[in-house]
Design an enzyme around this catalytic site. Structure first.
Site, short mmCIF file in Angstrom:
data_model
loop_
_atom_site.label_atom_id
_atom_site.label_comp_id
_atom_site.label_asym_id
_atom_site.label_seq_id
_atom_site.Cartn_x
_atom_site.Cartn_y
_atom_site.Cartn_z
N HIS A 1 0.83 -1.20 0.00
CA HIS A 1 0.00 0.00 0.00
C HIS A 1 0.87 1.26 0.00
CE1 HIS A 1 -2.17 3.17 2.34
NE2 HIS A 1 -3.09 2.92 1.44
N GLU B 1 2.16 1.85 -3.38
CA GLU B 1 1.08 2.40 -4.21
C GLU B 1 1.05 3.93 -4.09
OE1 GLU B 1 -2.96 3.92 -3.38
OE2 GLU B 1 -3.07 1.81 -2.76
N HIS B 2 1.14 4.42 -2.84
CA HIS B 2 1.11 5.87 -2.64
C HIS B 2 2.30 6.57 -3.29
CE1 HIS B 2 -1.88 7.11 0.64
NE2 HIS B 2 -2.24 5.89 0.27
N GLU C 1 -4.36 8.02 7.35
CA GLU C 1 -5.26 7.05 6.70
C GLU C 1 -5.49 5.86 7.64
OE1 GLU C 1 -3.85 5.69 2.89
OE2 GLU C 1 -5.65 4.51 2.50
#
Lengths: 431, 426
Positions: free
Chosen positions: B67, B70-71, B143
């Protein structure tokens, strides 16, 4: 593409949006009424009680199975508000007959939808007491459960504070105590009012025989004693002298900051394109000022975006932040607004916002449900505009139009949901 | 050579090409306004122990790295964010990470030819620095905290922690504030090198587009690394649950519950997995859907609300069946769910009920073909990444029998496979 609007009766409209690109059609029925304390809860509960059973299919199992046999056509009851109008009703996506072995699923679904409204399950002439009680409980739980989702809860609270004393502050499903006071008699009366004197908007999107569908709808939505519905009015949220600041706390880890702004006037059709462009520049996309500066440059939040109601002249900016960053975040957000007010918008930002608006408006045409929502919301004021036409008008707006739109807003409410959970991870009450 | 795959039932077709680089390409022409493109790699939160090529040892990386990567993939060496590049073409870009995949995507209504190369370049050309990694740690920490405040999200992970002993399904896809603090540019480069290899990736484009143009855009990329196999280590899981119960308190209005049923019986054959996936969905509507007697009885007794629903997963890596909702008496709902499951496992399924549920599920499947976004995501996640072809699903549904579904129910609903997670109000 503007829906073809046919009048079926006094204040009963059938809106047809024919298109050939979907495998499923879309049908909806909405009752529209002014948002009022005394009616909000009964209007909101009505579609949920009606979807419990009809005279022919008296319980939820029978009724759901009847729709299921129509190739899984699932009917969703809904209630929402837009401006000062409350809308409640049903929608579904019937499969096109080419994919359903030649069955006219759409026509049959429309008939069954109409049946839930015109021939509901009753006991001694009233809507069922047990269905009413059970749906009241579900609705009360749903209202109370709004607290579970902190992001939407903070927006809801900000909106309530922003519009205190106005009809706009009434929650779309009414308040829990009003729901608790409902009876089968009140709901039965409300249903009679809805059939007799509320505006009814029926939408059909997709591939169908227009004349046959009109004929079916006209027969199904024909109510004796029908009167002209009262007009749906819209008044802007008035400006206040001082900024209202409210902080509430909950034992959560992240703080939610929501800033509410007002223009003090409805945003007119003429000003709408510039307003749309301004909100896009400010917080509409991953290249907007809020995203790039407050999130990417300053790492203050995971989300920071704009939402609002143009009819009410309201804009809100919502974000989720570290509790200790509250002031920094508020400053950072206001700084981005100030940039818009001063016209500090690069040509690149402006073009990006225009492209983004055009892209989202064109994308709307791929979703029957989204298209219907657009026309329903816009159609209340009887001046339905094609989404693409609005985006095209926005695409010809200038930086000074955006400045003007930004300067129309003044800060009204600062709502902060303060997270008070300082526990470290893993300290769960785990058993 | 590309291949055309057709479905006469759905009146749809797509083109498939395994590009010389190893990249699998699906182009699905569709006369809708939005053209949607997505490129996905088989790298998700479960892939935190892996070895590449001839390596003998597995490398362990911090939780949440897929993840995190991905960012960071939308940052570029030229200093310009990928979002900014897309903003010039008017495309709306995004990305997501789940347990098994990371995907990058855009939707557009114009300038597709200019947008596709932006997407492809950005996934194959990483740019990580100590500074941009540090900055992202702040954003992702927010997040993660947002997820920790979200009762629905917490509930799902509580359920997964009940089901699994060691699997990384136990951990939030985004990792923890502590685990992401250990991420460095070196770790990100290592993961990118291992998983962002064209042989491990799939591109799918759906909309008004010429397949040849898509193939040509991939041809035009700078030389891509040769396909190298990458192998992840997923710890073996016993068929029983790790813990039958979990309970915690949060700021919620009413208790929330999630019942998980663990399944470790996963076939290596993609068609059989497809069949089981369909059976899970039919079982959930047949046994627990709004049209079931079970639903009516619990709803009338005030034990469940319209929030009651199922979430089922069945793929090559993991499988579970779950039901969740809110209730004033989760224990009672749990015992009634178990009773109903036992019924499904032991009693024959009525042909009429089966047919109604199959028809309804078929309509849902057909409806997915009304959106380029849904087609592309369904094609990638449920089919391409798991083996099997999207159009085969219609045939699987058509030939599925009540007996097969009953058989799946009896192997799924074993007493030791159930767990209950509850979140109570503070």
């Amino acid at each position: 593409m503007i829906p073809e609007r046919r009048t079926l009766g006094d204040g009963i409209y059938l809106n047809l949006l024919p298109c050939d690109k979907f495998k499923t059609n879309y049908l909806s029925v909405d009752f529209l009424c002014p948002m009022r304390e005394r009616d909000a809860a009964s209007s909101a509960l009505l579609p949920f009680v009606l979807s419990r059973g009809t005279a022919k299919y008296p319980d939820m199992t029978e009724l759901t199975r009847a729709f299921d046999r129509l190739y899984g056509t699932r009917v969703s009851p809904h209630v929402f508000k837009t401006g000062d109008t409350q809308c409640f009703g049903f929608s579904c996506y019937p499969l096109r007959e080419e994919y359903a072995g030649g069955t006219d699923v759409t026509g049959q679904a429309l008939a069954l939808l109409a049946e839930t409204i015109s021939a509901p399950y009753t006991e001694n002439g009233l809507l069922s007491a047990s269905y009413t009680e059970s749906e009241k409980r579900v609705m009360t739980d749903r209202i109370q459960a709004q607290i579970n989702d902190k992001a939407s809860y903070s927006v809801l609270r900000c909106r309530e504070i922003l519009a205190e004393g106005e009809a706009y502050a009434i929650p779309e499903s009414g308040r829990a105590e009003e729901v608790a006071a409902l009876t089968p008699r009140l709901l039965t009366d409300r249903l009679a009012e809805a059939r007799e004197s509320l505006r009814i908007e029926i939408y059909a999107v997709g591939h169908f025989d227009k004349e046959a569908l009109t004929e079916k709808a006209a027969a199904a939505f024909c109510f004796p004693g029908r009167r002209t519905p009262e007009p749906l009015l819209l008044s802007p949220s008035p400006l206040r002298k001082e900024v209202t600041r409210v902080t509430e706390s909950q034992p959560v880890r992240q703080g939610k900051l929501c800033l509410g702004f007002k223009t003090g006037a409805s945003i007119s059709s003429r000003d709408l394109p510039a307003h749309a462009l301004f909100t896009e520049v400010l917080g509409g996309s991953p290249v907007s000022k809020l995203f790039l500066n407050v999130r990417e440059k300053q790492s203050l939040c995971y989300y920071c975006s704009t939402l609002g109601d143009v009819g009410k002249g309201i804009l809100m900016i919502a974000s989720g932040i570290e509790v200790s960053d509250r002031e920094r975040a508020e400053q950072a957000i206001l700084e981005q607004l100030a940039q818009c007010r001063e016209g500090k918008i690069s040509e690149e930002e402006l073009q990006a916002a225009k492209k983004s608006l055009l892209n989202s408006s064109r994308s709307l045409y791929d979703s029957a449900g989204a298209l219907k929502s657009w026309y329903l919301k816009n159609g209340i004021s009887d001046d339905a505009e094609d989404p693409l036409a609005l985006a095209e008008r926005a695409a010809s707006a200038s930086v000074s139009d955006v400045m003007e739109a930004a300067n129309r807003l003044s800060l009204d409410t600062v709502y902060f949901l303060e997270g008070t959970d300082r526990s470290e991870e893993g300290e769960d009450a785990y058993v | 050579m590309s291949e055309t795959v057709k479905s006469s039932l759905l009146r749809e077709e797509y083109r498939y090409l395994r590009h010389p680089s190893g990249l699998e390409i699906y182009v699905f022409p569709k006369e809708l306004s939005v053209t949607y493109a997505i490129v996905a790699t088989r790298f998700g939160s479960l892939d935190n122990r892996f070895r590449v090529g001839a390596e003998t040892d597995f490398t362990k990386v911090p939780d949440g790295v897929a993840h995190f990567l991905e960012h960071k993939m939308f940052e570029n060496a030229d200093g310009e964010d990928t979002f900014v590049k897309f903003s010039r073409t008017g495309a709306d870009a995004n990305a997501y990470t789940d347990f098994r995949t990371t995907a990058y995507l855009f939707s557009c209504t114009e300038n597709f030819s200019k947008s596709l190369p932006i997407l492809l370049h950005s996934v194959f050309e990483p740019h990580f620095t100590a500074e941009n990694v540090k900055k992202e740690q702040g954003i992702i920490a927010q997040e993660i905290k947002m997820g920790e405040d979200d009762p629905d999200n917490v509930l799902i992970y509580d359920m997964l922690r009940c089901l699994y002993f060691e699997s990384s399904l136990r951990t939030d896809i985004a990792g923890t504030v502590e685990s992401i603090a250990q991420i460095t540019p070196e770790i990100l480069y290592r993961c990118h090198g291992a998983f962002y290899n064209p042989g491990n990736m799939i591109l799918c484009v759906c909309g008004q587009v010429d397949p040849e143009e898509v193939f040509a855009a991939v041809d035009a990329l700078p030389p891509l690394p040769a396909p190298v196999p990458v192998e992840s280590y997923y710890p073996p899981e016993p068929s029983r649950v790790c813990s039958p119960r979990s309970k915690r308190k949060m700021q919620v209005a009413k208790p929330l519950f999630c019942v998980g049923v663990k399944d470790t019986d996963i076939s290596p054959d993609p068609i059989r997995r497809m069949k089981k996936r369909a059976a899970f969905r039919i079982l959930s509507s047949l046994g627990f859907g709004r049209a079931s007697d079970f639903y009516r009885e619990l709803y009338s007794d005030g034990l469940i609300s319209p929030s009651f629903g199922s979430w089922t997963q069945h793929n090559a890596a993991f499988s579970f069946f779950s039901l969740s909702g809110d209730s004033s008496d989760p224990e009672k709902v749990f015992s009634l769910i178990r009773k109903q499951a036992e019924r499904l496992a032991t009693e024959p399924i009525a042909a009429e009920d089966f047919e109604r549920c199959r028809r309804s599920h078929y309509a849902d499947f057909v409806k997915s073909f009304d959106s380029t976004e849904e087609i592309a995501n369904l094609l990638i996640n449920d089919f391409a990444l798991d083996g099997g072809r999207i159009f085969d699903y219609a045939e699987v549904l058509r030939t599925l029998t009540p007996e097969e579904v009953g058989g799946i129910a009896s192997s799924l609903f074993r007493p030791e496979a159930f767990a209950l997670s509850v979140i109570e109000p503070i």
